[in-house]
Design a protein around this motif. Structure first.
Motif, PDB file in Angstrom:
ATOM      1  N   ALA A 107     -20.204  36.524 -12.246  1.00 10.58           N
ATOM      2  CA  ALA A 107     -20.337  35.137 -11.815  1.00 10.58           C
ATOM      3  C   ALA A 107     -21.313  34.377 -12.705  1.00 10.58           C
ATOM      4  O   ALA A 107     -21.103  33.201 -13.027  1.00 10.58           O
ATOM      5  CB  ALA A 107     -20.790  35.077 -10.357  1.00 10.58           C
TER       6      ALA A 107
ATOM      7  N   THR B 143     -21.891  34.945 -15.883  1.00 11.79           N
ATOM      8  CA  THR B 143     -21.172  34.671 -17.129  1.00 11.79           C
ATOM      9  C   THR B 143     -20.206  33.505 -16.968  1.00 11.79           C
ATOM     10  O   THR B 143     -20.135  32.606 -17.819  1.00 11.79           O
ATOM     11  CB  THR B 143     -20.402  35.926 -17.577  1.00 11.79           C
ATOM     12  N   THR B 144     -19.472  33.506 -15.867  1.00 11.72           N
ATOM     13  CA  THR B 144     -18.512  32.433 -15.604  1.00 11.72           C
ATOM     14  C   THR B 144     -19.201  31.081 -15.503  1.00 11.72           C
ATOM     15  O   THR B 144     -18.733  30.077 -16.064  1.00 11.72           O
ATOM     16  CB  THR B 144     -17.742  32.719 -14.302  1.00 11.72           C
TER      17      THR B 144
ATOM     18  N   GLU C  60     -20.453  29.721 -18.867  1.00 11.74           N
ATOM     19  CA  GLU C  60     -19.344  29.130 -19.605  1.00 11.74           C
ATOM     20  C   GLU C  60     -18.966  27.777 -19.030  1.00 11.74           C
ATOM     21  O   GLU C  60     -18.702  26.821 -19.774  1.00 11.74           O
ATOM     22  CB  GLU C  60     -18.151  30.087 -19.582  1.00 11.74           C
TER      23      GLU C  60
ATOM     24  N   PRO D 207     -11.440  24.382 -18.741  1.00  9.24           N
ATOM     25  CA  PRO D 207     -11.074  25.131 -17.552  1.00  9.24           C
ATOM     26  C   PRO D 207      -9.788  24.582 -16.969  1.00  9.24           C
ATOM     27  O   PRO D 207      -9.470  23.391 -17.111  1.00  9.24           O
ATOM     28  CB  PRO D 207     -12.265  24.874 -16.604  1.00  9.24           C
TER      29      PRO D 207
ATOM     30  N   ILE E   2     -15.552  24.753 -10.171  1.00 14.03           N
ATOM     31  CA  ILE E   2     -15.793  26.180  -9.975  1.00 14.03           C
ATOM     32  C   ILE E   2     -16.294  26.367  -8.552  1.00 14.03           C
ATOM     33  O   ILE E   2     -17.105  25.573  -8.059  1.00 14.03           O
ATOM     34  CB  ILE E   2     -16.819  26.725 -11.008  1.00 14.03           C
TER      35      ILE E   2
ATOM     36  N   ASP F 225     -11.379  26.666  -9.575  1.00 12.42           N
ATOM     37  CA  ASP F 225     -11.219  28.076  -9.885  1.00 12.42           C
ATOM     38  C   ASP F 225     -12.269  28.828  -9.067  1.00 12.42           C
ATOM     39  O   ASP F 225     -13.383  28.325  -8.868  1.00 12.42           O
ATOM     40  CB  ASP F 225     -11.444  28.344 -11.379  1.00 12.42           C
TER      41      ASP F 225
ATOM     42  N   ALA G  22     -14.824  31.986  -8.183  1.00 13.43           N
ATOM     43  CA  ALA G  22     -15.613  33.128  -8.647  1.00 13.43           C
ATOM     44  C   ALA G  22     -16.157  33.832  -7.412  1.00 13.43           C
ATOM     45  O   ALA G  22     -16.954  33.266  -6.659  1.00 13.43           O
ATOM     46  CB  ALA G  22     -16.754  32.672  -9.547  1.00 13.43           C
TER      47      ALA G  22
END
Length: 343
Positions: A49, A51-52, A55, A78, A83, A201, A203
């Motif tokens: 999470a 890392t996501t 980004e 994305p 997110i 998206d 996570a």
């Protein structure tokens, strides 16, 4: 001797400008970062999470590609505008959301779900969209749908902000497509719920409540004599001392959007005669106060029942159970702090 005040004697007034100006992480998360988050090595999804989100943070202040840049060489954006951090309470979702906010340099907003719905109530829907459409990032903590009106409202708000190019980030205990389950006739609002889900998206963050990792159990219940001794020994500044039942009644007269201001300048609270809350509307209101106390890291001293008995068994197993479990977890953590500062 402490300076004694009473929350029941406070009725804060908050202007629209003050409401807008308050959308930033609470002092508890005022200096957090991705580097200060400590992933549990037993839960790989936590490191993933981070890392996501790192980004995603890199896309927040990046202008949308156009012309030849859109066709050649532009960073892949994305697939969705937002997110969504899904996970149980106490796994560090708010820490990560605040870290994303701090990592973004553009115009940005950070608030809880209820604070955004309150903002719409204060500004009107259209003015809220106009105000937030200029932001590069809107962070929504503790995303939950408590009633059909919120479902329609937030689906429209998220869609219009996404269409305006605003990046969205949210945390919740519930997957986007399952928001509203057990709370109302969610099947009648699947279109709106799907509109919400389509903006994000997901996570997933697994793990146990960090507030219980290696920490002692909740403090034992106190009687009023023991609480009085703790109050008299408190030397931390302003202590808000109230009868619990009077405080609960007073909260009905203070809009939840003002609970932050209700606690301004308070260093600790002391509640006499904590008892189980039996009305759902009262309990949900108290959950908001628990969140604001936790945001400000306010220690709690209390007599009466312990916080694991604050809500009825029916509530703890009903449609709002995740809210109540989060509140119990946070109140218990603050009660531990209260036993230390006054011990």
């Amino acid at each position: 001797m402490p300076v004694i005040e009473h929350l029941t004697q406070r009725s804060p007034k908050v202007s629209v400008d003050e409401l807008l100006g308050g959308f930033y992480p609470s002092p508890r998360f005022g200096e957090v970062s991705f580097d200060t988050y400590r992933p549990d090595p037993q839960q790989p999804s936590q490191a993933a999470a981070v890392t996501t989100l790192r980004e995603f943070a890199g896309t927040v202040d990046e202008p949308s590609p156009s012309g030849l840049r859109k066709l050649f060489g532009a960073r892949k954006a994305p697939s969705r505008a937002g997110i969504y951090l899904d996970g149980g309470f106490g796994v560090g979702k708010t820490h990560l959301l605040a870290s994303l906010w701090h990592a973004s340099s553009g115009k940005k907003s950070f608030g809880t779900f209820v604070e955004y719905t309150n903002l719409v109530g204060a500004l009107t829907f259209r003015k809220t969209v106009e105000a937030l459409s200029d932001y590069s990032l809107v962070c929504i903590d503790e995303f939950e749908l408590d009633d059909p009106g919120d479902t329609v409202l937030m689906s429209r708000l998220m869609r219009e902000l996404a269409d305006a190019g605003v990046k969205l980030a949210a945390t919740s205990n519930t997957l986007p497509g399952s928001l509203g389950d057990g709370r109302f006739a969610a099947e009648d609002f699947q279109r709106e719920i799907q509109v919400l889900a389509d903006q994000f998206d997901v996570a997933r963050i697994d793990g146990e409540d960090y507030r219980h990792r290696g920490l002692p159990q909740a403090p034992d219940a106190m009687d009023d004599a023991a609480l009085r001794d703790r109050i008299d020994s408190f030397a931390g500044g302003v202590l808000a001392e109230d009868d619990f039942s009077e405080l609960v009644a007073h909260l009905a007269d203070v809009h939840p959007s003002r609970y932050r201001q209700l606690l301004d300048g308070v260093d600790a609270v002391a509640w006499h005669g904590v008892e189980t809350i039996t009305e759902q509307s009262v309990a949900l209101r108290f959950v908001v106060l628990a969140d604001r106390l936790y945001d400000r890291d306010v220690p709690i001293m209390a007599s009466g029942t312990t916080f694991d008995q604050l809500f009825t068994e029916e509530m703890m197993h009903g449609g709002y159970m995740k809210k109540y479990y989060r509140a119990v977890s946070r109140l218990t953590a603050l009660a531990r702090q209260g036993s230390e500062v006054a011990g």
